[in-house]
Design an enzyme around this catalytic site. Structure first.
Site, PDB file in Angstrom:
ATOM      1  NE  ARG A  90      -3.983  -1.662   2.426  1.00  0.00           N
ATOM      2  CZ  ARG A  90      -5.123  -1.770   1.774  1.00  0.00           C
ATOM      3  NH1 ARG A  90      -5.492  -0.847   0.932  1.00  0.00           N
ATOM      4  NH2 ARG A  90      -5.896  -2.808   1.972  1.00  0.00           N
ATOM      5  NE  ARG A 162     -19.637   1.454   3.361  1.00  0.00           N
ATOM      6  CZ  ARG A 162     -18.523   0.780   3.154  1.00  0.00           C
ATOM      7  NH1 ARG A 162     -18.281  -0.319   3.807  1.00  0.00           N
ATOM      8  NH2 ARG A 162     -17.652   1.194   2.266  1.00  0.00           N
TER       9      ARG A 162
END
Ligand SMILES: [Zn+2]
Length: 222
Positions: A90, A162
């Site tokens: 990442r 969300r």
């Protein structure tokens, strides 16, 4: 004879999940997801599992050292005939540490797929997502509308958005992703690893076709 040791880069909402499934099925390689490994480990009643569980419960990031330990084990077990790494690396530091880990295993990444999506499309895909408050079914206000607005088709509970799917959050996440991604891409470019840039803006079939073409070429099938 080439095996595919793949890294798949792409922001959340880029359709990476769908394409990963296509790749693992078409080329018969396992998808190794660090997220899955962590969740599985956290469920196991082992010293490492308990350590991971505690860190997760505190909402902290799992140290790379732990991820690498799990990754090494999994790659030894299942990575012999190629693999697709999902959710890792990442950032630049993880790319470097992965490189070291693979070296000890006598492996190296040979293809990096870089799936790019424009911010406007990402916003459209994600901000219109709605989730059922009770059964977690997902809907999309444009592509997968509930029969009755604001209500879940299967359990009649109310739908909500969300926090992760709100515009500000997405913009911020996208920016952070892009910064880290650029450095990861730079790292592999400097190592002369085959880098395949793919546009994720078109229809799913086109994206799949572009990926297939690139991988077949790499395998000498094209
Ligand atoms: Zn529901």
């Amino acid at each position: 004879m080439t095996t595919l040791n793949l890294i798949f880069l792409g922001p959340p909402g880029s359709g990476k999940g769908t394409q990963s499934k296509f790749i693992t099925e078409t080329y018969g390689i396992p998808q190794i997801s660090t997220g899955d490994l962590l969740r599985a480990a956290a469920k196991a009643d082992t010293p490492l599992g308990r350590e991971i569980k505690t860190i997760m419960q505190q909402g902290k990031l799992i140290p790379d050292q732990i991820i690498n330990r799990m990754l090494e084990e999994t790659l030894r077990e299942k990575g012999g005939k190629g693999f697709l790494l999902d959710g890792y690396p990442r950032n630049y530091e993880q790319a470097v540490s992965l490189d070291g880990l693979l070296e000890t295993l006598g492996k190296q990444i040979n293809v990096v797929l870089n799936l790019a999506v424009s911010e406007s499309l990402l916003l459209e895909r994600l901000t219109m997502r709605r989730v059922c408050s009770s059964c977690a079914a997902t809907y999309h206000l444009k592509y997968q509308q509930p029969k009755k607005p604001g209500t879940c088709d299967s359990c009649q509970s109310s739908l909500y958005q969300r926090d992760d799917d709100k515009e500000d959050t997405i913009r911020k996440r996208f920016e952070i992703f892009n910064q880290a991604n650029e450095k990861i891409v730079g790292f592999y470019r400097s190592k002369k690893v085959t880098l395949v840039d793919i546009s994720g803006d078109g229809p799913i079939e086109n994206v799949t076709a572009a990926i297939k073409k690139a991988l077949d070429q790499r395998l000498g099938r094209a």
